[in-house]
Write an enzyme that holds these catalytic residues in place. Structure first.
Site, PDB file in Angstrom:
ATOM      1  N   GLY A   1      -9.359   4.118   6.585  1.00 45.95           N
ATOM      2  CA  GLY A   1      -9.033   5.514   6.838  1.00 45.95           C
ATOM      3  C   GLY A   1      -7.581   5.734   7.223  1.00 45.95           C
ATOM      4  O   GLY A   1      -7.038   6.797   6.973  1.00 45.95           O
TER       5      GLY A   1
ATOM      6  N   ASP B   1      -7.236  -6.230   3.404  1.00 44.29           N
ATOM      7  CA  ASP B   1      -6.631  -4.907   3.517  1.00 44.29           C
ATOM      8  C   ASP B   1      -6.679  -4.399   4.954  1.00 44.29           C
ATOM      9  O   ASP B   1      -7.749  -4.076   5.479  1.00 44.29           O
ATOM     10  CB  ASP B   1      -7.375  -3.946   2.574  1.00 44.29           C
ATOM     11  CG  ASP B   1      -6.691  -2.595   2.471  1.00 44.29           C
ATOM     12  OD1 ASP B   1      -5.588  -2.435   3.011  1.00 44.29           O
ATOM     13  OD2 ASP B   1      -7.280  -1.707   1.820  1.00 44.29           O
TER      14      ASP B   1
ATOM     15  N   GLY C   1      -3.490   3.827   7.856  1.00 44.47           N
ATOM     16  CA  GLY C   1      -2.567   2.697   7.898  1.00 44.47           C
ATOM     17  C   GLY C   1      -2.158   2.447   9.342  1.00 44.47           C
ATOM     18  O   GLY C   1      -2.459   3.245  10.237  1.00 44.47           O
TER      19      GLY C   1
ATOM     20  N   MET D   1     -11.996   5.145  -1.159  1.00 45.55           N
ATOM     21  CA  MET D   1     -12.744   5.334   0.087  1.00 45.55           C
ATOM     22  C   MET D   1     -13.409   6.689   0.000  1.00 45.55           C
ATOM     23  O   MET D   1     -13.026   7.645   0.697  1.00 45.55           O
ATOM     24  CB  MET D   1     -11.783   5.233   1.282  1.00 45.55           C
ATOM     25  CG  MET D   1     -11.397   3.791   1.582  1.00 45.55           C
ATOM     26  SD  MET D   1      -9.881   3.670   2.540  1.00 45.55           S
ATOM     27  CE  MET D   1      -8.699   3.670   1.207  1.00 45.55           C
TER      28      MET D   1
ATOM     29  N   HIS E   1      -8.151   1.692  -4.531  1.00 45.37           N
ATOM     30  CA  HIS E   1      -9.162   1.485  -3.493  1.00 45.37           C
ATOM     31  C   HIS E   1      -9.766   2.846  -3.164  1.00 45.37           C
ATOM     32  O   HIS E   1      -9.130   3.677  -2.503  1.00 45.37           O
ATOM     33  CB  HIS E   1      -8.457   0.868  -2.268  1.00 45.37           C
ATOM     34  CG  HIS E   1      -9.330   0.679  -1.070  1.00 45.37           C
ATOM     35  ND1 HIS E   1      -8.815   0.388   0.176  1.00 45.37           N
ATOM     36  CD2 HIS E   1     -10.681   0.719  -0.914  1.00 45.37           C
ATOM     37  CE1 HIS E   1      -9.818   0.273   1.048  1.00 45.37           C
ATOM     38  NE2 HIS E   1     -10.956   0.471   0.407  1.00 45.37           N
TER      39      HIS E   1
ATOM     40  N   ASP F   1      -4.606   3.953  -2.117  1.00 47.08           N
ATOM     41  CA  ASP F   1      -5.739   4.338  -1.269  1.00 47.08           C
ATOM     42  C   ASP F   1      -6.143   5.785  -1.506  1.00 47.08           C
ATOM     43  O   ASP F   1      -5.372   6.701  -1.212  1.00 47.08           O
ATOM     44  CB  ASP F   1      -5.359   4.169   0.205  1.00 47.08           C
ATOM     45  CG  ASP F   1      -5.208   2.712   0.579  1.00 47.08           C
ATOM     46  OD1 ASP F   1      -6.157   1.943   0.370  1.00 47.08           O
ATOM     47  OD2 ASP F   1      -4.126   2.337   1.075  1.00 47.08           O
TER      48      ASP F   1
ATOM     49  N   GLY G   1       0.810  -2.322   4.100  1.00 46.37           N
ATOM     50  CA  GLY G   1       1.319  -0.956   4.088  1.00 46.37           C
ATOM     51  C   GLY G   1       2.458  -0.787   5.059  1.00 46.37           C
ATOM     52  O   GLY G   1       3.631  -0.919   4.706  1.00 46.37           O
ATOM     53  N   SER G   2       2.105  -0.531   6.336  1.00 49.88           N
ATOM     54  CA  SER G   2       3.170  -0.221   7.294  1.00 49.88           C
ATOM     55  C   SER G   2       4.112  -1.392   7.530  1.00 49.88           C
ATOM     56  O   SER G   2       5.304  -1.174   7.747  1.00 49.88           O
ATOM     57  CB  SER G   2       2.595   0.294   8.615  1.00 49.88           C
ATOM     58  OG  SER G   2       1.317  -0.179   8.823  1.00 49.88           O
TER      59      SER G   2
ATOM     60  N   MET H   1     -12.084  -5.485   4.344  1.00 51.04           N
ATOM     61  CA  MET H   1     -11.323  -4.601   5.229  1.00 51.04           C
ATOM     62  C   MET H   1     -11.104  -5.312   6.565  1.00 51.04           C
ATOM     63  O   MET H   1     -12.057  -5.699   7.242  1.00 51.04           O
ATOM     64  CB  MET H   1     -12.070  -3.287   5.470  1.00 51.04           C
ATOM     65  CG  MET H   1     -12.192  -2.381   4.249  1.00 51.04           C
ATOM     66  SD  MET H   1     -10.624  -2.023   3.406  1.00 51.04           S
ATOM     67  CE  MET H   1      -9.660  -1.299   4.735  1.00 51.04           C
TER      68      MET H   1
ATOM     69  N   HIS I   1      -1.083  -1.014  -4.476  1.00 51.10           N
ATOM     70  CA  HIS I   1      -2.378  -0.716  -3.859  1.00 51.10           C
ATOM     71  C   HIS I   1      -2.410   0.784  -3.553  1.00 51.10           C
ATOM     72  O   HIS I   1      -1.548   1.313  -2.841  1.00 51.10           O
ATOM     73  CB  HIS I   1      -2.581  -1.535  -2.587  1.00 51.10           C
ATOM     74  CG  HIS I   1      -3.928  -1.342  -1.960  1.00 51.10           C
ATOM     75  ND1 HIS I   1      -5.041  -2.020  -2.384  1.00 51.10           N
ATOM     76  CD2 HIS I   1      -4.329  -0.544  -0.941  1.00 51.10           C
ATOM     77  CE1 HIS I   1      -6.090  -1.649  -1.659  1.00 51.10           C
ATOM     78  NE2 HIS I   1      -5.680  -0.750  -0.765  1.00 51.10           N
TER      79      HIS I   1
ATOM     80  N   SER J   1       0.841  -1.195   0.000  1.00 51.58           N
ATOM     81  CA  SER J   1       0.000   0.000   0.000  1.00 51.58           C
ATOM     82  C   SER J   1       0.878   1.247   0.000  1.00 51.58           C
ATOM     83  O   SER J   1       1.627   1.499   0.949  1.00 51.58           O
ATOM     84  CB  SER J   1      -0.908   0.009   1.224  1.00 51.58           C
ATOM     85  OG  SER J   1      -1.592   1.240   1.252  1.00 51.58           O
TER      86      SER J   1
HETATM   87  C1  DX5 Z   1      -6.697   1.637   5.161  1.00 50.22           C
HETATM   88  C2  DX5 Z   1      -6.184   1.398   3.766  1.00 50.22           C
HETATM   89  C3  DX5 Z   1      -5.126   0.373   3.697  1.00 50.22           C
HETATM   90  C4  DX5 Z   1      -3.872   0.749   4.449  1.00 50.22           C
HETATM   91  C5  DX5 Z   1      -3.276  -0.520   4.966  1.00 50.22           C
HETATM   92  O1  DX5 Z   1      -7.817   2.421   5.108  1.00 50.22           O
HETATM   93  O2  DX5 Z   1      -7.241   0.950   2.933  1.00 50.22           O
HETATM   94  O3  DX5 Z   1      -4.813   0.007   2.361  1.00 50.22           O
HETATM   95  O4  DX5 Z   1      -2.935   1.433   3.664  1.00 50.22           O
HETATM   96  O5  DX5 Z   1      -2.206  -0.181   5.780  1.00 50.22           O
HETATM   97  P1  DX5 Z   1      -1.631  -1.187   6.877  1.00 50.22           P
HETATM   98  O6  DX5 Z   1      -1.100  -2.369   6.129  1.00 50.22           O
HETATM   99  O7  DX5 Z   1      -0.580  -0.354   7.522  1.00 50.22           O
HETATM  100  O8  DX5 Z   1      -2.765  -1.561   7.792  1.00 50.22           O
HETATM  101 ZN    ZN Z   2      -6.715   0.058   0.901  1.00 47.96          ZN
END
Ligand code: DX5
Ligand code: ZN
Length: 219
Positions: free
Chosen positions: A143, A176, A145, A69, A67, A36, A198-199, A138, A34, A9
């Site tokens: 919202g 995700d 990471g 949101m 993605h 966001d 992501g993180s 989800m 990915h 992400s």
């Molecule tokens: C959250 C995003 C995710 C986010 C995931 O709202 O949709 O894609 O970047 O990040 P991690 O892996 O750090 O939870």
């Molecule tokens: Zn996402």
């Protein structure tokens, strides 16, 4: 069985070194980007928008998995197609006419995804499953990471897999939020096809090695 995919992400990247981080993903074992997109209304955060995506796409050499949101995503389907999105995922909770939205995404030449919040039951997708290329479950509240993984996700993956198989659908399952080396294997065993991370990737000392490690775990 089709190979399982990792989608880092970009939300967790260093935006002041975005080209470096995009190249890192290009040269890694990752499968997708990915992306966001948050509007500050559907979710309590604003990420980045079209100009940033356009510059990511300029350098990215892998599938662009977007993605959204955002509320009323129909307004931007053509925009995201023109920007080079390969997969466009909208939220179930943000679509009044989900079936129409899915057809509109496909009419623009993209694959159509539906994301569901942690409170949304997978059974609500039973009547559209054959029209959905990807369901994004989800595993955190969307919202931000860096949140921790919601354990109820495993149950949802199994239930969704059962719906997909019973309807002879080709839908992929993406997870995700809060994905790490601790839950990756179990998610794949439950029926997931794509893991967003992501993180866990970007906050690690060596993101390339972290992606490689995830791929090995889910192989
Ligand atoms: C959250 C995003 C995710 C986010 C995931 O709202 O949709 O894609 O970047 O990040 P991690 O892996 O750090 O939870
Ligand atoms: Zn996402």
């Amino acid at each position: 069985m089709a190979s399982k995919l990792i989608a880092p992400s970009v939300l967790a990247a260093d935006f002041a070194n975005l080209q470096r981080d995009v190249e890192m993903i290009n040269n890694s074992d990752a499968d997708w980007f990915h992306i966001d997109i948050m509007d500050g209304v559907f979710v309590p955060n604003i990420s980045f928008g079209m100009p940033v995506l356009r510059d990511i796409v300029k350098h990215a050499t892998k599938t662009i998995d977007v993605h959204l949101m955002i509320i009323d995503p129909d307004r931007y389907i053509k925009t995201f197609a023109d920007l080079g999105s390969n997969i466009l995922t909208v939220h179930y909770e943000a679509c009044t006419h989900l079936h129409r939205t899915l057809q509109a995404i496909k009419a623009e030449g993209m694959q159509a995804g539906v994301a569901i919040n942690p409170h949304t039951n997978v059974s609500l997708l039973e009547d559209t499953i054959n029209d959905i290329d990807l369901v994004c479950i989800m595993s955190v509240n969307p919202g931000f990471g860096g949140q921790s993984f919601i354990e109820n996700t495993y149950k949802k993956v199994k239930q969704l897999k059962e719906i997909i198989d019973r309807n002879n659908a080709k839908t992929m399952i993406e997870i995700d939020g809060g994905v790490t080396d601790k839950n990756a294997k179990a998610l794949i065993e439950a029926g997931a096809d794509v893991l967003v991370a992501g993180s866990y990737v970007f906050k690690s000392e060596n993101p390339t090695a972290t992606i490689k490690g995830l791929k090995e775990i889910i192989a």
